[in-house]
Design a protein around this motif. Structure first.
Motif, mmCIF file in Angstrom:
data_model
loop_
_atom_site.group_PDB
_atom_site.id
_atom_site.type_symbol
_atom_site.label_atom_id
_atom_site.label_comp_id
_atom_site.label_asym_id
_atom_site.label_seq_id
_atom_site.Cartn_x
_atom_site.Cartn_y
_atom_site.Cartn_z
ATOM 1 N N LEU A 92 10.434 -20.094 -36.275
ATOM 2 C CA LEU A 92 9.877 -18.846 -35.520
ATOM 3 C C LEU A 92 8.461 -18.667 -35.884
ATOM 4 C CD1 LEU A 92 10.117 -16.145 -34.110
ATOM 5 C CD2 LEU A 92 10.499 -15.029 -36.266
ATOM 6 N N HIS A 104 8.021 -10.816 -43.386
ATOM 7 C CA HIS A 104 9.327 -11.307 -43.418
ATOM 8 C C HIS A 104 10.382 -10.346 -43.303
ATOM 9 C CE1 HIS A 104 8.189 -15.811 -44.366
ATOM 10 N NE2 HIS A 104 7.266 -15.343 -43.882
ATOM 11 N N ILE A 126 10.713 -8.882 -39.998
ATOM 12 C CA ILE A 126 11.670 -9.842 -39.279
ATOM 13 C C ILE A 126 12.978 -9.838 -39.363
ATOM 14 C CG2 ILE A 126 11.740 -12.430 -38.775
ATOM 15 C CD1 ILE A 126 8.632 -12.345 -38.924
ATOM 16 N N ILE A 155 9.653 -19.128 -40.867
ATOM 17 C CA ILE A 155 8.830 -17.983 -40.157
ATOM 18 C C ILE A 155 7.135 -18.392 -40.662
ATOM 19 C CG2 ILE A 155 8.313 -15.488 -40.228
ATOM 20 C CD1 ILE A 155 11.220 -15.033 -41.309
ATOM 21 N N ALA A 197 4.494 -15.638 -39.634
ATOM 22 C CA ALA A 197 4.312 -14.462 -38.846
ATOM 23 C C ALA A 197 2.779 -14.106 -39.015
ATOM 24 C CB ALA A 197 4.823 -13.351 -39.589
#
Length: 83
Positions: A39, A55, A58, A75, A77
């Protein structure tokens, strides 16, 4: 994964990319019940937040997907402008 994208919409992302890497984990014991995904998400909601806090945001948005359909989630982000 469309359902993950829908859930993450709550973070009002500027951009979001989900890559399904499940095929690379065929035969892995955990891969039977859930997929492996990468992601990349960019959202202003992450501003001033640590990596761990991002995190958690998310995981909270993904909810029950993290306990079933998603076995592993890599992840990245970021905040707009940091990309």
């Amino acid at each position: 994964m469309a359902l993950l994208r829908q859930r993450l919409a709550a973070l009002q992302p500027v951009s979001i990319t989900v890559v399904d890497d499940s095929h690379r984990h065929a035969g892995h014991a955990g891969a039977r019940d859930g997929g492996h995904y990468q992601l990349q998400i960019v959202a202003q909601a992450f501003a001033g937040k640590s990596t761990i806090a991002r995190h958690r945001m998310i995981y909270d948005a993904a909810g029950d997907l993290m306990r079933g359909r998603i076995h592993a989630l890599s992840i990245r982000a970021e905040v707009p402008g940091d990309v």
